[in-house]
Write a protein that holds these residues in place. Sequence first.
Motif, PDB file in Angstrom:
ATOM      1  N   MET A 271      35.165   8.002 -25.788  1.00  0.00           N
ATOM      2  CA  MET A 271      34.494   9.188 -25.315  1.00  0.00           C
ATOM      3  C   MET A 271      35.506  10.060 -24.588  1.00  0.00           C
ATOM      4  N   ASN A 272      35.439  11.327 -24.851  1.00  0.00           N
ATOM      5  CA  ASN A 272      36.314  12.225 -24.111  1.00  0.00           C
ATOM      6  C   ASN A 272      35.495  12.959 -23.046  1.00  0.00           C
ATOM      7  N   LYS A 273      36.191  13.633 -22.179  1.00  0.00           N
ATOM      8  CA  LYS A 273      35.542  14.280 -21.039  1.00  0.00           C
ATOM      9  C   LYS A 273      34.571  15.373 -21.485  1.00  0.00           C
ATOM     10  N   THR A 274      34.912  16.084 -22.538  1.00  0.00           N
ATOM     11  CA  THR A 274      34.036  17.142 -23.042  1.00  0.00           C
ATOM     12  C   THR A 274      32.714  16.562 -23.510  1.00  0.00           C
TER      13      THR A 274
ATOM     14  N   SER B  61      23.306  -2.210 -11.489  1.00  0.00           N
ATOM     15  CA  SER B  61      22.161  -1.807 -12.310  1.00  0.00           C
ATOM     16  C   SER B  61      21.970  -0.289 -12.297  1.00  0.00           C
ATOM     17  N   THR B  62      22.301   0.346 -11.201  1.00  0.00           N
ATOM     18  CA  THR B  62      22.198   1.808 -11.106  1.00  0.00           C
ATOM     19  C   THR B  62      23.177   2.467 -12.068  1.00  0.00           C
ATOM     20  N   LEU B  63      24.403   1.955 -12.119  1.00  0.00           N
ATOM     21  CA  LEU B  63      25.386   2.499 -13.058  1.00  0.00           C
ATOM     22  C   LEU B  63      24.922   2.253 -14.488  1.00  0.00           C
ATOM     23  N   GLY B  64      24.388   1.075 -14.736  1.00  0.00           N
ATOM     24  CA  GLY B  64      23.884   0.755 -16.065  1.00  0.00           C
ATOM     25  C   GLY B  64      22.768   1.686 -16.497  1.00  0.00           C
ATOM     26  N   ARG B  65      21.834   1.965 -15.597  1.00  0.00           N
ATOM     27  CA  ARG B  65      20.737   2.885 -15.921  1.00  0.00           C
ATOM     28  C   ARG B  65      21.265   4.297 -16.183  1.00  0.00           C
ATOM     29  N   PHE B  66      22.287   4.712 -15.436  1.00  0.00           N
ATOM     30  CA  PHE B  66      22.876   6.027 -15.678  1.00  0.00           C
ATOM     31  C   PHE B  66      23.506   6.087 -17.062  1.00  0.00           C
ATOM     32  N   MET B  67      24.208   5.022 -17.441  1.00  0.00           N
ATOM     33  CA  MET B  67      24.831   4.990 -18.771  1.00  0.00           C
ATOM     34  C   MET B  67      23.782   5.057 -19.872  1.00  0.00           C
ATOM     35  N   ILE B  68      22.678   4.379 -19.681  1.00  0.00           N
ATOM     36  CA  ILE B  68      21.582   4.443 -20.647  1.00  0.00           C
ATOM     37  C   ILE B  68      21.013   5.854 -20.692  1.00  0.00           C
ATOM     38  N   LYS B  69      20.926   6.478 -19.537  1.00  0.00           N
ATOM     39  CA  LYS B  69      20.394   7.841 -19.448  1.00  0.00           C
ATOM     40  C   LYS B  69      21.225   8.824 -20.272  1.00  0.00           C
ATOM     41  N   ILE B  70      22.551   8.572 -20.362  1.00  0.00           N
ATOM     42  CA  ILE B  70      23.401   9.485 -21.141  1.00  0.00           C
ATOM     43  C   ILE B  70      23.681   8.958 -22.546  1.00  0.00           C
ATOM     44  N   GLY B  71      22.950   7.920 -22.951  1.00  0.00           N
ATOM     45  CA  GLY B  71      22.993   7.505 -24.348  1.00  0.00           C
ATOM     46  C   GLY B  71      23.860   6.312 -24.696  1.00  0.00           C
TER      47      GLY B  71
ATOM     48  N   ASN C 223      24.713   1.941 -24.152  1.00  0.00           N
ATOM     49  CA  ASN C 223      24.047   0.669 -23.882  1.00  0.00           C
ATOM     50  C   ASN C 223      24.512   0.046 -22.573  1.00  0.00           C
ATOM     51  N   GLY C 224      25.384   0.708 -21.877  1.00  0.00           N
ATOM     52  CA  GLY C 224      25.931   0.217 -20.613  1.00  0.00           C
ATOM     53  C   GLY C 224      27.348   0.718 -20.438  1.00  0.00           C
ATOM     54  N   PHE C 225      27.992   0.266 -19.362  1.00  0.00           N
ATOM     55  CA  PHE C 225      29.333   0.751 -19.047  1.00  0.00           C
ATOM     56  C   PHE C 225      30.357   0.320 -20.087  1.00  0.00           C
ATOM     57  N   GLN C 226      30.243  -0.901 -20.575  1.00  0.00           N
ATOM     58  CA  GLN C 226      31.201  -1.367 -21.586  1.00  0.00           C
ATOM     59  C   GLN C 226      31.119  -0.506 -22.846  1.00  0.00           C
ATOM     60  N   ASP C 227      29.912  -0.143 -23.238  1.00  0.00           N
ATOM     61  CA  ASP C 227      29.722   0.734 -24.404  1.00  0.00           C
ATOM     62  C   ASP C 227      30.333   2.106 -24.133  1.00  0.00           C
ATOM     63  N   PHE C 228      30.182   2.616 -22.917  1.00  0.00           N
ATOM     64  CA  PHE C 228      30.743   3.899 -22.514  1.00  0.00           C
ATOM     65  C   PHE C 228      32.265   3.874 -22.618  1.00  0.00           C
ATOM     66  N   LYS C 229      32.889   2.748 -22.236  1.00  0.00           N
ATOM     67  CA  LYS C 229      34.342   2.639 -22.223  1.00  0.00           C
ATOM     68  C   LYS C 229      34.965   2.498 -23.608  1.00  0.00           C
ATOM     69  N   LYS C 230      34.193   2.079 -24.595  1.00  0.00           N
ATOM     70  CA  LYS C 230      34.744   1.858 -25.934  1.00  0.00           C
ATOM     71  C   LYS C 230      35.343   3.147 -26.495  1.00  0.00           C
ATOM     72  N   PRO C 231      36.516   3.031 -27.090  1.00  0.00           N
ATOM     73  CA  PRO C 231      37.104   4.219 -27.737  1.00  0.00           C
ATOM     74  C   PRO C 231      36.218   4.690 -28.882  1.00  0.00           C
TER      75      PRO C 231
ATOM     76  N   PRO D 133      38.833   3.478 -18.472  1.00  0.00           N
ATOM     77  CA  PRO D 133      38.990   2.372 -19.424  1.00  0.00           C
ATOM     78  C   PRO D 133      39.581   1.107 -18.789  1.00  0.00           C
ATOM     79  N   TYR D 134      40.247   1.257 -17.664  1.00  0.00           N
ATOM     80  CA  TYR D 134      40.886   0.130 -16.994  1.00  0.00           C
ATOM     81  C   TYR D 134      40.092  -0.338 -15.778  1.00  0.00           C
ATOM     82  N   SER D 135      38.967   0.287 -15.524  1.00  0.00           N
ATOM     83  CA  SER D 135      38.168  -0.002 -14.342  1.00  0.00           C
ATOM     84  C   SER D 135      37.116  -1.066 -14.605  1.00  0.00           C
ATOM     85  N   LYS D 136      36.740  -1.754 -13.543  1.00  0.00           N
ATOM     86  CA  LYS D 136      35.680  -2.745 -13.611  1.00  0.00           C
ATOM     87  C   LYS D 136      34.421  -2.164 -12.965  1.00  0.00           C
TER      88      LYS D 136
END
Length: 72
Positions: free
Chosen positions: A1-4, A51-61, A63-71, A35-38
Amino acid sequence: MNKTEFFQRVAQLDNLTATDRRVIDYLDKHFLSLPYSKVVDICSEINIAKSTLGRFMIKIGFNGFQDFKKPR
């Protein structure tokens, strides 16, 4: 994911909470190091639960933070 793409997804959100805004601000400021953060470290810095971060990630589409970090 890129910043845009991140900000395009955030722009589609309605009724952002104060916590959502804190998460968005943190992710914006630290985007290149994410990408290097835990999850536990990020949540500690933002002062939120994992869980709050996880819900935010779901809110933006993701499945969680790990999914967000995937290239894409």
